[in-house]
Design a protein around this motif. Structure first.
Motif, PDB file in Angstrom:
ATOM      1  N   GLN A 254      70.988  61.242  35.292  1.00  0.00           N
ATOM      2  CA  GLN A 254      72.293  61.181  34.650  1.00  0.00           C
ATOM      3  C   GLN A 254      72.392  59.879  33.876  1.00  0.00           C
ATOM      4  OE1 GLN A 254      74.863  63.564  34.856  1.00  0.00           O
ATOM      5  NE2 GLN A 254      75.982  62.345  33.364  1.00  0.00           N
ATOM      6  N   ALA A 255      72.505  59.993  32.560  1.00  0.00           N
ATOM      7  CA  ALA A 255      72.633  58.812  31.702  1.00  0.00           C
ATOM      8  C   ALA A 255      74.093  58.650  31.305  1.00  0.00           C
ATOM      9  CB  ALA A 255      71.763  58.967  30.467  1.00  0.00           C
ATOM     10  N   CYS A 256      74.589  57.448  31.430  1.00  0.00           N
ATOM     11  CA  CYS A 256      75.993  57.176  31.116  1.00  0.00           C
ATOM     12  C   CYS A 256      76.126  55.834  30.415  1.00  0.00           C
ATOM     13  CB  CYS A 256      76.820  57.112  32.403  1.00  0.00           C
ATOM     14  SG  CYS A 256      76.869  58.624  33.337  1.00  0.00           S
ATOM     15  N   GLY A 257      77.293  55.618  29.821  1.00  0.00           N
ATOM     16  CA  GLY A 257      77.617  54.301  29.299  1.00  0.00           C
ATOM     17  C   GLY A 257      77.676  54.174  27.799  1.00  0.00           C
ATOM     18  N   GLY A 258      77.327  55.233  27.091  1.00  0.00           N
ATOM     19  CA  GLY A 258      77.381  55.161  25.648  1.00  0.00           C
ATOM     20  C   GLY A 258      78.807  55.057  25.141  1.00  0.00           C
TER      21      GLY A 258
ATOM     22  N   THR B 181      69.069  53.804  40.588  1.00  0.00           N
ATOM     23  CA  THR B 181      69.785  53.502  39.354  1.00  0.00           C
ATOM     24  C   THR B 181      69.100  52.361  38.612  1.00  0.00           C
ATOM     25  OG1 THR B 181      71.860  54.100  40.453  1.00  0.00           O
ATOM     26  CG2 THR B 181      72.028  52.956  38.338  1.00  0.00           C
ATOM     27  N   VAL B 182      69.017  52.512  37.300  1.00  0.00           N
ATOM     28  CA  VAL B 182      68.575  51.409  36.446  1.00  0.00           C
ATOM     29  C   VAL B 182      69.618  51.250  35.349  1.00  0.00           C
ATOM     30  CG1 VAL B 182      66.129  51.745  36.902  1.00  0.00           C
ATOM     31  CG2 VAL B 182      67.164  52.862  34.936  1.00  0.00           C
ATOM     32  N   TYR B 183      69.647  50.050  34.803  1.00  0.00           N
ATOM     33  CA  TYR B 183      70.637  49.720  33.792  1.00  0.00           C
ATOM     34  C   TYR B 183      69.947  49.161  32.552  1.00  0.00           C
ATOM     35  CZ  TYR B 183      73.840  50.052  37.705  1.00  0.00           C
ATOM     36  OH  TYR B 183      74.552  50.503  38.784  1.00  0.00           O
ATOM     37  N   LEU B 184      70.473  49.504  31.416  1.00  0.00           N
ATOM     38  CA  LEU B 184      70.014  48.944  30.155  1.00  0.00           C
ATOM     39  C   LEU B 184      71.172  48.151  29.548  1.00  0.00           C
ATOM     40  CD1 LEU B 184      67.708  48.788  28.062  1.00  0.00           C
ATOM     41  CD2 LEU B 184      68.791  50.715  26.882  1.00  0.00           C
TER      42      LEU B 184
ATOM     43  N   TYR C 117      70.721  57.898  23.291  1.00  0.00           N
ATOM     44  CA  TYR C 117      69.800  57.234  24.203  1.00  0.00           C
ATOM     45  C   TYR C 117      69.522  58.152  25.391  1.00  0.00           C
ATOM     46  CZ  TYR C 117      70.149  52.862  21.674  1.00  0.00           C
ATOM     47  OH  TYR C 117      70.062  51.888  20.714  1.00  0.00           O
ATOM     48  N   TYR C 118      68.234  58.294  25.693  1.00  0.00           N
ATOM     49  CA  TYR C 118      67.796  59.148  26.791  1.00  0.00           C
ATOM     50  C   TYR C 118      67.045  58.312  27.813  1.00  0.00           C
ATOM     51  CZ  TYR C 118      68.498  62.941  23.415  1.00  0.00           C
ATOM     52  OH  TYR C 118      69.030  63.817  22.496  1.00  0.00           O
ATOM     53  N   CYS C 119      67.340  58.550  29.087  1.00  0.00           N
ATOM     54  CA  CYS C 119      66.495  57.950  30.104  1.00  0.00           C
ATOM     55  C   CYS C 119      65.524  59.013  30.609  1.00  0.00           C
ATOM     56  CB  CYS C 119      67.303  57.354  31.249  1.00  0.00           C
ATOM     57  SG  CYS C 119      68.218  58.510  32.274  1.00  0.00           S
ATOM     58  N   ALA C 120      64.397  58.549  31.084  1.00  0.00           N
ATOM     59  CA  ALA C 120      63.349  59.448  31.521  1.00  0.00           C
ATOM     60  C   ALA C 120      62.585  58.832  32.675  1.00  0.00           C
ATOM     61  CB  ALA C 120      62.397  59.747  30.364  1.00  0.00           C
ATOM     62  N   ALA C 121      62.087  59.664  33.568  1.00  0.00           N
ATOM     63  CA  ALA C 121      61.322  59.198  34.726  1.00  0.00           C
ATOM     64  C   ALA C 121      59.928  59.808  34.681  1.00  0.00           C
ATOM     65  CB  ALA C 121      62.021  59.584  36.017  1.00  0.00           C
TER      66      ALA C 121
ATOM     67  N   SER D 169      73.596  53.249  32.014  1.00  0.00           N
ATOM     68  CA  SER D 169      73.031  53.438  33.342  1.00  0.00           C
ATOM     69  C   SER D 169      72.294  54.768  33.399  1.00  0.00           C
ATOM     70  CB  SER D 169      74.130  53.407  34.411  1.00  0.00           C
ATOM     71  OG  SER D 169      75.008  54.505  34.242  1.00  0.00           O
ATOM     72  N   CYS D 170      71.285  54.789  34.234  1.00  0.00           N
ATOM     73  CA  CYS D 170      70.516  56.012  34.472  1.00  0.00           C
ATOM     74  C   CYS D 170      70.404  56.157  35.983  1.00  0.00           C
ATOM     75  CB  CYS D 170      69.140  55.912  33.837  1.00  0.00           C
ATOM     76  SG  CYS D 170      68.101  57.367  34.116  1.00  0.00           S
ATOM     77  N   ALA D 171      70.955  57.238  36.486  1.00  0.00           N
ATOM     78  CA  ALA D 171      70.965  57.448  37.922  1.00  0.00           C
ATOM     79  C   ALA D 171      70.211  58.731  38.272  1.00  0.00           C
ATOM     80  CB  ALA D 171      72.400  57.543  38.435  1.00  0.00           C
ATOM     81  N   ALA D 172      69.416  58.649  39.328  1.00  0.00           N
ATOM     82  CA  ALA D 172      68.727  59.825  39.829  1.00  0.00           C
ATOM     83  C   ALA D 172      69.629  60.527  40.836  1.00  0.00           C
ATOM     84  CB  ALA D 172      67.420  59.414  40.493  1.00  0.00           C
ATOM     85  N   ALA D 173      69.522  61.840  40.869  1.00  0.00           N
ATOM     86  CA  ALA D 173      70.365  62.610  41.776  1.00  0.00           C
ATOM     87  C   ALA D 173      70.022  62.327  43.235  1.00  0.00           C
ATOM     88  CB  ALA D 173      70.224  64.096  41.482  1.00  0.00           C
ATOM     89  N   GLY D 174      68.745  62.060  43.522  1.00  0.00           N
ATOM     90  CA  GLY D 174      68.324  61.783  44.881  1.00  0.00           C
ATOM     91  C   GLY D 174      68.393  60.304  45.198  1.00  0.00           C
TER      92      GLY D 174
END
Length: 121
Positions: free
Chosen positions: A4-8, A78-81, A94-98, A20-25
């Protein structure tokens, strides 16, 4: 893993945003998390990458080096840009990816839905 990418949002040139990019798990279940961006009519391009465990390793595109900072949150999912001194040319989705640590889209299996950053000049 679902991301889940948020903050734009809309910001004036010179301003800041934090994505922010958060993983569901509980974790990303991957070696690294990266941000890519895609401006209208352009190819998706690498922005930054961070490993998800151990000694922190990061890499940045030349265009954002010194202005953007990618860091892990206190939790492992969670990671933050942090984006400072934003420029008009930073406008993009902006897309986050794992996936596996690299600057190439092909090494990332999981992608978030994207968040739009618009920088007004």
């Amino acid at each position: 893993v679902q991301l889940q990418a948020c903050g734009g949002g809309l910001v004036q040139a010179g301003g800041s945003l934090r994505l922010s990019c958060a993983a569901a798990g509980r974790t990303f279940s991957a070696d690294a998390v990266a941000w890519f961006r895609q401006a209208s009519g352009k190819e998706r391009e690498f922005v930054a990458v961070i490993n998800t465990s151990g000694y922190t390793a990061t890499a940045y595109a030349e265009s954002v080096k010194g202005r953007f900072t990618l860091f892990r949150g206190d939790t492992k999912n969670t990671v933050y840009l942090q984006m400072n001194e934003l420029k008009f040319e930073d406008t993009a989705v902006y897309y986050c990816a794992a996936g596996r640590y690299s600057a190439h889209t092909r090494t990332y299996e999981h992608w978030g839905q994207g968040t739009l950053v618009t920088v007004s000049s």
